[in-house]
Motif scaffolding. Structure first.
Motif, PDB file in Angstrom:
ATOM      1  N   TYR A 124       0.834  -1.203   0.000  1.00 46.95           N
ATOM      2  CA  TYR A 124       0.000   0.000   0.000  1.00 46.95           C
ATOM      3  C   TYR A 124       0.869   1.253   0.000  1.00 46.95           C
ATOM      4  CZ  TYR A 124      -4.942  -1.305   0.430  1.00 46.95           C
ATOM      5  OH  TYR A 124      -6.225  -1.728   0.173  1.00 46.95           O
ATOM      6  N   GLY A 125       1.877   1.256   0.879  1.00 45.70           N
ATOM      7  CA  GLY A 125       2.771   2.402   0.945  1.00 45.70           C
ATOM      8  C   GLY A 125       3.515   2.634  -0.356  1.00 45.70           C
ATOM      9  N   ALA A 126       3.951   1.541  -1.006  1.00 49.35           N
ATOM     10  CA  ALA A 126       4.668   1.655  -2.274  1.00 49.35           C
ATOM     11  C   ALA A 126       3.772   2.229  -3.367  1.00 49.35           C
ATOM     12  CB  ALA A 126       5.205   0.286  -2.688  1.00 49.35           C
ATOM     13  N   ILE A 127       2.539   1.752  -3.441  1.00 49.50           N
ATOM     14  CA  ILE A 127       1.599   2.260  -4.455  1.00 49.50           C
ATOM     15  C   ILE A 127       1.312   3.735  -4.225  1.00 49.50           C
ATOM     16  CG2 ILE A 127      -0.771   2.074  -5.325  1.00 49.50           C
ATOM     17  CD1 ILE A 127      -0.599  -0.946  -4.692  1.00 49.50           C
ATOM     18  N   TRP A 128       1.101   4.106  -2.944  1.00 49.49           N
ATOM     19  CA  TRP A 128       0.834   5.506  -2.617  1.00 49.49           C
ATOM     20  C   TRP A 128       2.023   6.379  -3.016  1.00 49.49           C
ATOM     21  CZ3 TRP A 128      -3.634   7.181   0.259  1.00 49.49           C
ATOM     22  CH2 TRP A 128      -3.636   8.537   0.582  1.00 49.49           C
ATOM     23  N   SER A 129       3.242   5.935  -2.692  1.00 49.17           N
ATOM     24  CA  SER A 129       4.455   6.707  -3.014  1.00 49.17           C
ATOM     25  C   SER A 129       4.638   6.861  -4.518  1.00 49.17           C
ATOM     26  CB  SER A 129       5.686   6.022  -2.413  1.00 49.17           C
ATOM     27  OG  SER A 129       5.615   5.973  -1.010  1.00 49.17           O
ATOM     28  N   LEU A 130       4.474   5.773  -5.257  1.00 49.64           N
ATOM     29  CA  LEU A 130       4.645   5.821  -6.716  1.00 49.64           C
ATOM     30  C   LEU A 130       3.595   6.709  -7.373  1.00 49.64           C
ATOM     31  CD1 LEU A 130       5.438   2.046  -7.352  1.00 49.64           C
ATOM     32  CD2 LEU A 130       7.043   3.956  -7.516  1.00 49.64           C
ATOM     33  N   THR A 131       2.366   6.648  -6.843  1.00 45.77           N
ATOM     34  CA  THR A 131       1.300   7.497  -7.385  1.00 45.77           C
ATOM     35  C   THR A 131       1.626   8.964  -7.174  1.00 45.77           C
ATOM     36  OG1 THR A 131      -0.359   5.780  -6.936  1.00 45.77           O
ATOM     37  CG2 THR A 131      -1.174   8.022  -7.289  1.00 45.77           C
ATOM     38  N   PRO A 183      -4.452  12.898 -13.544  1.00 44.96           N
ATOM     39  CA  PRO A 183      -4.719  13.206 -12.129  1.00 44.96           C
ATOM     40  C   PRO A 183      -5.977  12.520 -11.597  1.00 44.96           C
ATOM     41  CG  PRO A 183      -4.108  15.200 -13.290  1.00 44.96           C
ATOM     42  CD  PRO A 183      -4.285  14.130 -14.327  1.00 44.96           C
ATOM     43  N   ILE A 184      -6.999  12.382 -12.431  1.00 41.21           N
ATOM     44  CA  ILE A 184      -8.222  11.699 -11.997  1.00 41.21           C
ATOM     45  C   ILE A 184      -7.921  10.243 -11.671  1.00 41.21           C
ATOM     46  CG2 ILE A 184     -10.530  10.942 -12.687  1.00 41.21           C
ATOM     47  CD1 ILE A 184     -10.316  13.901 -12.014  1.00 41.21           C
ATOM     48  N   ILE A 189      -6.916   6.157  -7.420  1.00 44.41           N
ATOM     49  CA  ILE A 189      -6.042   5.203  -6.725  1.00 44.41           C
ATOM     50  C   ILE A 189      -5.971   5.536  -5.241  1.00 44.41           C
ATOM     51  CG2 ILE A 189      -3.664   4.394  -6.498  1.00 44.41           C
ATOM     52  CD1 ILE A 189      -3.365   4.792  -9.529  1.00 44.41           C
ATOM     53  N   LEU A 190      -5.742   6.807  -4.921  1.00 43.29           N
ATOM     54  CA  LEU A 190      -5.623   7.215  -3.517  1.00 43.29           C
ATOM     55  C   LEU A 190      -6.934   7.017  -2.764  1.00 43.29           C
ATOM     56  CD1 LEU A 190      -3.501  10.505  -3.807  1.00 43.29           C
ATOM     57  CD2 LEU A 190      -2.715   8.148  -3.505  1.00 43.29           C
ATOM     58  N   MET A 194      -7.826   4.486   0.468  1.00 46.49           N
ATOM     59  CA  MET A 194      -8.414   4.965   1.714  1.00 46.49           C
ATOM     60  C   MET A 194      -9.732   4.275   2.027  1.00 46.49           C
ATOM     61  SD  MET A 194      -7.794   9.040   2.193  1.00 46.49           S
ATOM     62  CE  MET A 194      -8.892   8.934   3.601  1.00 46.49           C
ATOM     63  N   THR A 195     -10.603   4.187   1.012  1.00 41.84           N
ATOM     64  CA  THR A 195     -11.930   3.605   1.246  1.00 41.84           C
ATOM     65  C   THR A 195     -11.842   2.100   1.511  1.00 41.84           C
ATOM     66  OG1 THR A 195     -12.221   3.433  -1.167  1.00 41.84           O
ATOM     67  CG2 THR A 195     -13.184   5.340  -0.072  1.00 41.84           C
ATOM     68  N   SER A 196     -10.918   1.403   0.845  1.00 41.15           N
ATOM     69  CA  SER A 196     -10.797  -0.039   1.069  1.00 41.15           C
ATOM     70  C   SER A 196     -10.337  -0.324   2.486  1.00 41.15           C
ATOM     71  CB  SER A 196      -9.831  -0.661   0.057  1.00 41.15           C
ATOM     72  OG  SER A 196      -8.523  -0.121   0.199  1.00 41.15           O
ATOM     73  N   SER A 197      -9.347   0.438   2.975  1.00 45.90           N
ATOM     74  CA  SER A 197      -8.883   0.222   4.346  1.00 45.90           C
ATOM     75  C   SER A 197      -9.963   0.603   5.354  1.00 45.90           C
ATOM     76  CB  SER A 197      -7.602   1.010   4.613  1.00 45.90           C
ATOM     77  OG  SER A 197      -7.817   2.393   4.490  1.00 45.90           O
TER      78      SER A 197
END
Length: 304
Positions: A124-131, A183-184, A189-190, A194-197
């Motif tokens: 999750y952290g990796a996906i957030w960082s790459l995004t 950006p959309i 993705i972000l 958030m909603t899944s967690s």
């Protein structure tokens, strides 16, 4: 305070945990070590969340940095990704509690499966960082737009900072330029992370509540049953704290750019609440789980 509280939590887990707590001690250790690392990273990088118009940005001072601006941008994105990591850790926490209570799912966290679950927050952290790094880089138009605001708010020149942040449409001195596909996609993705967690926390939290409220002496010994009730109470408090310290502030930061709402100095609140959250998070376990509470009282009340 984060380092002190989590180091004390680690000591309690290793030295004072009841045998019935089982593998749950490893998950608590995992969370405490993560919060210490998150705290140290935040202290070293010192990011600030700032909302301006259509964009919420994470700012890091780079004037006296020991690495170049590109590396600082990478570090800024990685520290930002720690937020995605922390939200998924809470979700794994609830899934584990449910699995330990439900007879048919107790083997879901056994052996190598436990290690696999622990890699999910990292992903999750990796996906957030790459995004953040690839989809939401800084751009010249927005840099010129916020130059005077950054100087007024932080007393920094744009050449002395690096920033990254999320937005739904580009904005510069000529105004808004409408929605853009990339950006959309990034915001989707972000938001999905958030909603899944959040969904996992609420869903398995409710399932845990139902299981704990219907526990019988046939399913657990009286000692284990009492421990399960303590763990659930601690988990409830560990949900309430991030709701007000993490989820609500971060949701506002994500929503306001969509409506071009300028939070200004108010957006710094999330920088503060995230710092407070990592210090408060160990407290429910310390003061609700009897073995930890007893050891804490003995330490605080023992004569010098």
């Amino acid at each position: 305070m984060t380092i002190i509280m989590n180091c004390f939590m680690i000591y309690l887990i290793i030295k004072k945990s009841p045998k019935e707590i089982g593998r749950y001690r490893y998950l608590m250790l995992y969370i405490s070590f993560f919060e210490i690392i998150y705290c140290i990273a935040g202290k070293v990088v010192r990011p600030f969340v700032h909302s301006y118009g259509s964009r919420a940005i994470i700012i890091v001072e780079a004037k006296d940095a020991w690495v170049n601006r590109t590396i600082m941008k990478v570090i800024n994105s990685v520290v930002s990704g720690c937020y995605g990591c922390s939200s998924s850790i809470l979700a794994i926490h609830f899934m584990y509690r449910y699995g330990s209570l439900h007879v048919n799912h107790r083997n879901m966290f056994e052996g190598w499966k436990f290690v696999a679950w622990c890699f999910i927050p990292a992903s999750y952290g990796a996906i957030w960082s790459l995004t953040i790094f690839f989809i939401f880089p800084d751009d010249d138009g927005f840099t010129e737009l916020i130059r005077s605001d950054i100087l007024e708010t932080f007393d920094w020149k744009m050449e002395d900072i690096v920033y990254t942040g999320f937005y739904y449409f580009r904005e510069d001195k000529n105004g808004l330029h409408g929605f853009e596909p990339l950006p959309i996609v990034g915001m989707c993705i972000l938001w999905s992370m958030m909603t899944s967690s959040s969904f996992v926390v609420y869903f398995f939290g409710y399932r845990c509540y139902k299981l704990v409220s219907t526990m019988t002496k046939n399913s657990f010994s009286s000692l284990a049953q009492g421990l399960q009730h303590q763990l659930f109470k601690a988990l409830v408090w560990q949900t309430v704290i991030p709701i007000f310290m993490v989820y609500i502030p971060s949701s506002l930061i994500l929503i306001c750019p969509l409506f071009n709402i300028n939070l200004g100095r108010i957006s710094v609140v999330i920088t503060v609440t995230m710092s407070i959250f990592t210090a408060l998070d160990p407290l429910p376990n310390i003061f609700i789980i009897k073995n930890y509470k007893r050891a804490t009282y003995q330490l605080l009340c023992s004569p010098v």
